[in-house]
Design a protein around this motif. Structure first.
Motif, PDB file in Angstrom:
ATOM      1  N   HIS A 189      -7.774  64.728  27.878  1.00 27.67           N
ATOM      2  CA  HIS A 189      -8.394  63.411  28.039  1.00 27.67           C
ATOM      3  C   HIS A 189      -9.423  63.443  29.170  1.00 27.67           C
ATOM      4  CE1 HIS A 189      -8.346  59.102  29.565  1.00 27.67           C
ATOM      5  NE2 HIS A 189      -8.829  59.004  28.355  1.00 27.67           N
ATOM      6  N   GLN A 207     -13.407  62.749  28.532  1.00 26.81           N
ATOM      7  CA  GLN A 207     -14.113  61.675  29.225  1.00 26.81           C
ATOM      8  C   GLN A 207     -15.321  62.208  29.978  1.00 26.81           C
ATOM      9  OE1 GLN A 207     -11.138  59.530  31.634  1.00 26.81           O
ATOM     10  NE2 GLN A 207     -11.600  57.749  30.361  1.00 26.81           N
ATOM     11  N   ASN A 252     -17.963  62.909  27.481  1.00 26.69           N
ATOM     12  CA  ASN A 252     -18.178  61.844  26.499  1.00 26.69           C
ATOM     13  C   ASN A 252     -17.973  62.386  25.083  1.00 26.69           C
ATOM     14  OD1 ASN A 252     -18.740  59.218  25.706  1.00 26.69           O
ATOM     15  ND2 ASN A 252     -20.930  59.635  25.451  1.00 26.69           N
ATOM     16  N   LEU A 254     -16.129  62.638  21.567  1.00 29.47           N
ATOM     17  CA  LEU A 254     -15.341  61.819  20.650  1.00 29.47           C
ATOM     18  C   LEU A 254     -14.990  62.635  19.414  1.00 29.47           C
ATOM     19  CD1 LEU A 254     -17.447  58.535  20.817  1.00 29.47           C
ATOM     20  CD2 LEU A 254     -15.318  59.038  22.026  1.00 29.47           C
ATOM     21  N   ARG A 260     -11.889  63.034  15.912  1.00 28.17           N
ATOM     22  CA  ARG A 260     -10.850  62.368  15.116  1.00 28.17           C
ATOM     23  C   ARG A 260      -9.715  63.311  14.695  1.00 28.17           C
ATOM     24  NH1 ARG A 260     -12.039  60.825  10.406  1.00 28.17           N
ATOM     25  NH2 ARG A 260     -13.968  61.991  10.060  1.00 28.17           N
ATOM     26  N   TYR A 295     -11.602  57.372  16.431  1.00 28.91           N
ATOM     27  CA  TYR A 295     -11.824  58.367  17.477  1.00 28.91           C
ATOM     28  C   TYR A 295     -10.691  58.309  18.501  1.00 28.91           C
ATOM     29  CZ  TYR A 295     -16.454  59.233  15.632  1.00 28.91           C
ATOM     30  OH  TYR A 295     -17.489  59.585  14.817  1.00 28.91           O
ATOM     31  N   LYS A 303      -9.632  58.294  21.875  1.00 23.87           N
ATOM     32  CA  LYS A 303     -10.332  57.996  23.120  1.00 23.87           C
ATOM     33  C   LYS A 303      -9.418  57.927  24.336  1.00 23.87           C
ATOM     34  CE  LYS A 303     -13.945  55.206  20.883  1.00 23.87           C
ATOM     35  NZ  LYS A 303     -14.598  53.871  20.850  1.00 23.87           N
ATOM     36  N   SER A 344     -17.898  63.472  16.717  1.00 27.00           N
ATOM     37  CA  SER A 344     -18.928  62.521  16.310  1.00 27.00           C
ATOM     38  C   SER A 344     -20.261  63.235  16.156  1.00 27.00           C
ATOM     39  CB  SER A 344     -19.052  61.423  17.366  1.00 27.00           C
ATOM     40  OG  SER A 344     -20.219  60.677  17.179  1.00 27.00           O
ATOM     41  N   GLN A 372     -23.311  63.364  19.014  1.00 30.43           N
ATOM     42  CA  GLN A 372     -23.219  64.072  20.289  1.00 30.43           C
ATOM     43  C   GLN A 372     -24.158  65.269  20.285  1.00 30.43           C
ATOM     44  OE1 GLN A 372     -18.937  64.092  21.844  1.00 30.43           O
ATOM     45  NE2 GLN A 372     -18.695  63.944  19.655  1.00 30.43           N
TER      46      GLN A 372
END
Length: 352
Positions: free
Chosen positions: A262, A266, A269, A271, A273, A296, A298, A333, A336
């Motif tokens: 995590h 972060q 950035n 993301l 699934r 996503y 997050k 995603s 990105q």
């Protein structure tokens, strides 16, 4: 770059020069992250258990990795690359493809560009690099490994197929240890023997990769140098100081790993699934479980909860000792992407 991590340690610590050095942890649970050329003479390589490395070379010097230092040097090197072209595709901290067809210096011979870059890297970092020059990515990658360390090798269109026919199958980019073993079972040990198989036969034995092998052995690779950077996965894993088998201990470890994933996601950035759980048992066998969700991932809670579901799907949890566990985010995603310029593709001489 030549033995990148280990070479930086030898550069920064004169007492390590000329001696077998391994970057990593030398304890019984440790793994070699990188080895100097002096250490490689003993058969030591990255991903080797530290105890094995020490058996092969009892005087091996283990050095703790300093990744921030390696990133700093990597940035220096990538900046040198971009002095010549914007079409730079990093493969790792110490390696990249460059398309110099259109280059900022207006140089006409690709081999001269490679020589100049090698000299500039050594002048600015006191480290050596090896370069491969050819008309596609596959051949350039092979050429870069061919004369290490401090090498420069050119594969022209005229000599490509003959060069590949003589090449050991293990030297083909994209052929790992397991694939090489399967090829040996089929009587394939060189490019010449690989070339005797039809594309249909190779696809039957190796799936979609069979088409690539069919093309590569003929010197065909249509992939462009991708100067846009798209991170496809992100994760973290931990090798435990002692094997774990109790569920409560595994959940505690999963909590720490999920928090680290995590934190990294972060920071970048990132993301995605899909979450994949990897487990390596004490006997070094590995299993994985994966799940894709319609949203996503997050938050830490999402990562931990899904990771726990995957852990509980493993049949023998609590029955076998576990050496390592990791979580990886995938299926990122599509937005990105960091765009870079797309120069016009022309032809360029790369004479030796």
């Amino acid at each position: 770059m030549d033995a990148f991590y280990a070479s930086i340690e030898q550069r920064d610590n004169p007492e390590y020069r000329g001696k077998p050095v391994a970057v990593g942890y030398g304890g019984k649970r440790g793994v070699v992250a990188a080895a100097s050329y002096e250490a490689r003479q003993y058969g030591i390589h990255s991903a080797m258990p530290s105890v094995t490395a020490l058996r092969r070379c009892p005087r091996l010097i283990f050095v703790a990795p300093r990744f921030e230092n390696y990133k700093t040097v990597s940035n220096q090197i990538m900046q040198i690359f971009r002095e010549y072209t914007d079409k730079v595709e990093p493969l790792s901290l110490d390696e990249a493809f460059l398309d110099v067809t259109v280059n900022k210096m207006g140089m006409e011979v690709a081999t001269q560009i490679a020589k100049e870059i090698k000299e500039k890297i050594h002048r600015q970092t006191l480290l050596t690099a090896s370069a491969g020059v050819s008309y596609n990515k596959f051949l350039a990658k092979i050429a870069s490994d061919y004369k290490k360390p401090d090498g420069l090798y050119v594969i022209t269109p005229e000599k490509a197929e003959r060069f590949l026919e003589k090449l050991a199958i293990e030297k083909f980019f994209g052929v790992g240890r397991v694939t090489a073993q399967r090829m040996h079972e089929l009587g394939i040990r060189t490019g010449y023997e690989l070339k005797r198989y039809t594309e249909t036969e190779l696809v039957r034995h190796f799936g979609k990769a069979g088409t690539l092998y069919y093309q590569f052995v003929r010197g065909i690779d249509e992939r462009e140098v991708e100067s846009e950077y798209v991170r496809k996965s992100l994760g973290a894993e931990e090798t435990f100081a002692e094997d774990l088998h109790e569920l409560v201990d595994l959940l505690h470890a999963l909590d720490e790993i999920a928090r680290e994933v995590h934190r990294r996601a972060q920071k970048r950035n990132f993301l995605a699934r899909t979450l994949t759980l990897k487990i390596k048992y004490a006997d070094f066998t590995t299993v994985s479980r994966s799940r894709t969700v319609p949203y996503y991932l997050k938050t830490y809670d999402q990562l931990f909860d899904l990771g726990k579901e995957l852990l509980l799907q493993v049949d023998d949890i609590g029955e076998r000792s576990i050496r390592l566990m990791g979580l990886t985010l995938k299926n990122a995603s599509n937005d990105q992407v960091m765009p870079a310029s797309q120069p016009l593709q022309l032809s360029l001489d790369f004479r030796e």
